[in-house]
Scaffold this motif. Structure first.
Motif, PDB file in Angstrom:
ATOM      1  N   MET A 145       0.907  -1.056   0.064  1.00 47.68           N
ATOM      2  CA  MET A 145       0.027   0.104  -0.044  1.00 47.68           C
ATOM      3  C   MET A 145       0.686   1.383  -0.088  1.00 47.68           C
ATOM      4  O   MET A 145       0.505   2.190  -0.735  1.00 47.68           O
ATOM      5  CB  MET A 145      -0.854   0.069   1.110  1.00 47.68           C
ATOM      6  CG  MET A 145      -2.183   1.189   1.113  1.00 47.68           C
ATOM      7  SD  MET A 145      -3.199   0.485  -0.352  1.00 47.68           S
ATOM      8  CE  MET A 145      -3.800  -0.748   0.185  1.00 47.68           C
ATOM      9  N   VAL A 146       1.941   1.096   0.845  1.00 51.74           N
ATOM     10  CA  VAL A 146       2.809   2.486   0.840  1.00 51.74           C
ATOM     11  C   VAL A 146       3.475   2.503  -0.448  1.00 51.74           C
ATOM     12  O   VAL A 146       3.664   3.769  -1.039  1.00 51.74           O
ATOM     13  CB  VAL A 146       3.924   2.345   2.054  1.00 51.74           C
ATOM     14  CG1 VAL A 146       4.859   3.585   2.125  1.00 51.74           C
ATOM     15  CG2 VAL A 146       3.334   2.211   3.341  1.00 51.74           C
ATOM     16  N   TYR A 147       4.071   1.393  -1.149  1.00 50.76           N
ATOM     17  CA  TYR A 147       4.389   1.386  -2.303  1.00 50.76           C
ATOM     18  C   TYR A 147       3.590   2.194  -3.426  1.00 50.76           C
ATOM     19  O   TYR A 147       3.935   2.952  -4.271  1.00 50.76           O
ATOM     20  CB  TYR A 147       4.769   0.143  -2.781  1.00 50.76           C
ATOM     21  CG  TYR A 147       5.491   0.093  -4.336  1.00 50.76           C
ATOM     22  CD1 TYR A 147       6.953   0.468  -4.530  1.00 50.76           C
ATOM     23  CD2 TYR A 147       4.824  -0.383  -5.306  1.00 50.76           C
ATOM     24  CE1 TYR A 147       7.673   0.538  -5.802  1.00 50.76           C
ATOM     25  CE2 TYR A 147       5.520  -0.415  -6.543  1.00 50.76           C
ATOM     26  CZ  TYR A 147       6.976   0.115  -6.970  1.00 50.76           C
ATOM     27  OH  TYR A 147       7.205  -0.147  -8.111  1.00 50.76           O
ATOM     28  N   LEU A 163      -5.187   8.042  -4.812  1.00 47.53           N
ATOM     29  CA  LEU A 163      -4.534   8.322  -4.017  1.00 47.53           C
ATOM     30  C   LEU A 163      -5.352   8.453  -2.429  1.00 47.53           C
ATOM     31  O   LEU A 163      -4.880   7.540  -1.275  1.00 47.53           O
ATOM     32  CB  LEU A 163      -3.958   9.431  -4.090  1.00 47.53           C
ATOM     33  CG  LEU A 163      -2.332   9.941  -3.165  1.00 47.53           C
ATOM     34  CD1 LEU A 163      -1.462   8.990  -2.830  1.00 47.53           C
ATOM     35  CD2 LEU A 163      -2.033  11.213  -3.482  1.00 47.53           C
ATOM     36  N   ARG A 164      -6.231   9.238  -2.386  1.00 44.96           N
ATOM     37  CA  ARG A 164      -7.116   9.275  -1.165  1.00 44.96           C
ATOM     38  C   ARG A 164      -7.648   7.965  -0.613  1.00 44.96           C
ATOM     39  O   ARG A 164      -7.630   7.750   0.583  1.00 44.96           O
ATOM     40  CB  ARG A 164      -8.074  10.419  -1.373  1.00 44.96           C
ATOM     41  CG  ARG A 164      -7.532  11.928  -1.445  1.00 44.96           C
ATOM     42  CD  ARG A 164      -8.639  12.722  -2.068  1.00 44.96           C
ATOM     43  NE  ARG A 164      -9.876  12.607  -1.113  1.00 44.96           N
ATOM     44  CZ  ARG A 164     -10.981  13.198  -1.453  1.00 44.96           C
ATOM     45  NH1 ARG A 164     -11.235  13.823  -2.648  1.00 44.96           N
ATOM     46  NH2 ARG A 164     -12.199  13.274  -0.774  1.00 44.96           N
ATOM     47  N   SER A 165      -7.957   7.149  -1.467  1.00 45.54           N
ATOM     48  CA  SER A 165      -8.488   5.666  -1.327  1.00 45.54           C
ATOM     49  C   SER A 165      -7.459   4.841  -0.568  1.00 45.54           C
ATOM     50  O   SER A 165      -7.989   4.248   0.456  1.00 45.54           O
ATOM     51  CB  SER A 165      -8.926   5.219  -2.572  1.00 45.54           C
ATOM     52  OG  SER A 165     -10.086   6.002  -3.022  1.00 45.54           O
ATOM     53  N   ARG A 166      -6.510   5.039  -0.911  1.00 47.00           N
ATOM     54  CA  ARG A 166      -5.351   3.964  -0.388  1.00 47.00           C
ATOM     55  C   ARG A 166      -4.662   4.781   0.888  1.00 47.00           C
ATOM     56  O   ARG A 166      -4.519   3.995   1.944  1.00 47.00           O
ATOM     57  CB  ARG A 166      -4.225   3.978  -1.378  1.00 47.00           C
ATOM     58  CG  ARG A 166      -4.225   3.425  -2.692  1.00 47.00           C
ATOM     59  CD  ARG A 166      -2.998   3.495  -3.568  1.00 47.00           C
ATOM     60  NE  ARG A 166      -3.414   3.035  -4.854  1.00 47.00           N
ATOM     61  CZ  ARG A 166      -3.646   1.691  -5.152  1.00 47.00           C
ATOM     62  NH1 ARG A 166      -3.426   0.614  -4.306  1.00 47.00           N
ATOM     63  NH2 ARG A 166      -3.977   1.385  -6.449  1.00 47.00           N
ATOM     64  N   VAL A 167      -4.679   5.960   1.049  1.00 49.70           N
ATOM     65  CA  VAL A 167      -4.476   6.581   2.423  1.00 49.70           C
ATOM     66  C   VAL A 167      -5.645   6.371   3.362  1.00 49.70           C
ATOM     67  O   VAL A 167      -5.221   5.925   4.619  1.00 49.70           O
ATOM     68  CB  VAL A 167      -4.135   8.033   2.034  1.00 49.70           C
ATOM     69  CG1 VAL A 167      -4.069   8.511   3.710  1.00 49.70           C
ATOM     70  CG2 VAL A 167      -2.913   8.160   1.453  1.00 49.70           C
ATOM     71  N   VAL A 226       2.853  17.488  -0.993  1.00 49.26           N
ATOM     72  CA  VAL A 226       1.973  16.396  -0.340  1.00 49.26           C
ATOM     73  C   VAL A 226       2.519  15.530   0.628  1.00 49.26           C
ATOM     74  O   VAL A 226       3.427  14.954   0.437  1.00 49.26           O
ATOM     75  CB  VAL A 226       1.360  15.492  -1.729  1.00 49.26           C
ATOM     76  CG1 VAL A 226       0.289  14.676  -0.892  1.00 49.26           C
ATOM     77  CG2 VAL A 226       0.951  16.374  -2.894  1.00 49.26           C
ATOM     78  N   GLU A 227       1.878  15.517   1.899  1.00 49.79           N
ATOM     79  CA  GLU A 227       2.233  14.718   3.073  1.00 49.79           C
ATOM     80  C   GLU A 227       1.399  13.570   3.098  1.00 49.79           C
ATOM     81  O   GLU A 227      -0.046  13.933   3.486  1.00 49.79           O
ATOM     82  CB  GLU A 227       2.348  15.598   4.000  1.00 49.79           C
ATOM     83  CG  GLU A 227       3.135  14.870   5.220  1.00 49.79           C
ATOM     84  CD  GLU A 227       3.145  15.913   6.307  1.00 49.79           C
ATOM     85  OE1 GLU A 227       4.289  16.312   6.737  1.00 49.79           O
ATOM     86  OE2 GLU A 227       2.126  16.303   6.972  1.00 49.79           O
ATOM     87  N   ALA A 228       1.719  12.572   2.981  1.00 47.23           N
ATOM     88  CA  ALA A 228       0.819  11.269   3.422  1.00 47.23           C
ATOM     89  C   ALA A 228       1.398  10.720   4.887  1.00 47.23           C
ATOM     90  O   ALA A 228       2.479  10.012   5.072  1.00 47.23           O
ATOM     91  CB  ALA A 228       0.738  10.263   2.606  1.00 47.23           C
ATOM     92  N   VAL A 229       0.570  10.646   5.771  1.00 51.39           N
ATOM     93  CA  VAL A 229       1.087  10.283   7.255  1.00 51.39           C
ATOM     94  C   VAL A 229       0.339   8.911   7.425  1.00 51.39           C
ATOM     95  O   VAL A 229      -1.128   8.801   7.443  1.00 51.39           O
ATOM     96  CB  VAL A 229       0.423  11.159   8.244  1.00 51.39           C
ATOM     97  CG1 VAL A 229       0.919  10.638   9.677  1.00 51.39           C
ATOM     98  CG2 VAL A 229       1.207  12.467   8.101  1.00 51.39           C
TER      99      VAL A 229
END
Length: 273
Positions: free
Chosen positions: A160-162, A228-232, A251-254
């Motif tokens: 998922m992170v990849y 992108l939003r779905s995976r996060v 863009v920051e994904a925590v």
């Protein structure tokens, strides 16, 4: 005085009735609120499960297509090249070059669909391979940075992170028109932060509010931000955009992540080694 005696006797009774009615109304409202909260939680959980199931199905389809490309199309191209150089038939270097290019393209697509580096060596090496695959002669300079040790994660989280990093980089390459792109990975126990930044044309962040919320159904081509939003969302993470027209994008994904148990494949890789 005797006329007020019944009224005085009734007042405590009426007061108790009023208090009982108020208590009943308050309790009923609290029960209704609790039921609404539980229903909202159930709906959110169901949506998360649907999103996760949709993404799992998507990955299964990627693996199927990758296998068919490798085993089907790749084999056909190899046989075509053998027939091209059959005895008694004049060789055609141009045709051979075209077949070689097609084979290379099939292999590239197959690797992108099913990243073998991720499965074999882990997220750190896969991210490095992802950024190094960007051609430097006609594309932006892409740099990968790391803060903190990036140990092996459980396979669903690594994948998922990849995919999130892949989506961030793909969106930037397609739309940013940037000269420099930086993908930064920051890790602390239980948390991984992917930060994408570029010096490209930027965009109006308020336009993101018009996008529909993440859903379990497939999105049309060009809806990378929704994917992108779905995976996060499936990881229970947070996504933050910072951009202005002409000022680049960050863009920051925590992302909450889970490490592999001790004793598993827990080798630590350096992204810059």
């Amino acid at each position: 005085m005797t006329n007020f005696l019944p009224l005085l006797l009734l007042t405590p009774t009426l007061l108790l009735l009023v208090l009982g009615l108020v208590w009943f109304v308050v309790r009923y409202q609290r029960g209704q609120l609790r039921q609404q909260q539980e229903l909202a939680q159930m709906q959110e959980t169901a949506q998360q499960q649907a999103l996760a199931a949709a993404l799992v199905a998507q990955e299964d389809e990627r693996q199927r297509i990758a296998a068919e490309l490798h085993d089907g199309v790749g084999t056909i191209l190899a046989l075509a090249k053998l027939h091209l150089y059959a005895p008694g038939r004049p060789a055609s270097p141009e045709a051979s070059d075209l077949i070689d290019q097609a084979v290379a393209e099939v292999r590239r697509i197959s690797r992108n669909l099913q990243p073998a580096t991720l499965q074999q060596l882990g997220l750190a090496q896969a991210l490095r391979a992802l950024t190094q695959a960007v051609p430097t002669e006609n594309g932006p300079e892409v740099r990968l940075e790391q803060e903190g040790a990036l140990n092996r994660l459980i396979p669903p989280h690594e994948l998922m992170v990849y995919r999130i990093a892949q989506e961030l980089l793909t969106n930037g390459l397609m739309h940013a028109e940037a000269r420099h792109i930086v993908l930064r990975v920051t890790t602390v126990p239980g948390l991984l932060t992917l930060t994408y930044s570029d010096d490209g044309q930027g965009f109006n962040v308020s336009a993101l509010e018009e996008l529909p919320p993440p859903g379990p159904h497939g999105q049309p081509v060009g809806m990378g931000l929704i994917n992108l939003r779905s995976r996060v969302a499936v990881l229970g993470g947070q996504l933050h955009y910072h951009s202005e027209p002409g000022m680049g994008t960050r863009v920051e994904a925590v992302l909450p992540v889970t490490l592999l148990p001790a004793g598993s494949a827990t080798s630590t890789f350096s992204l810059n080694s």
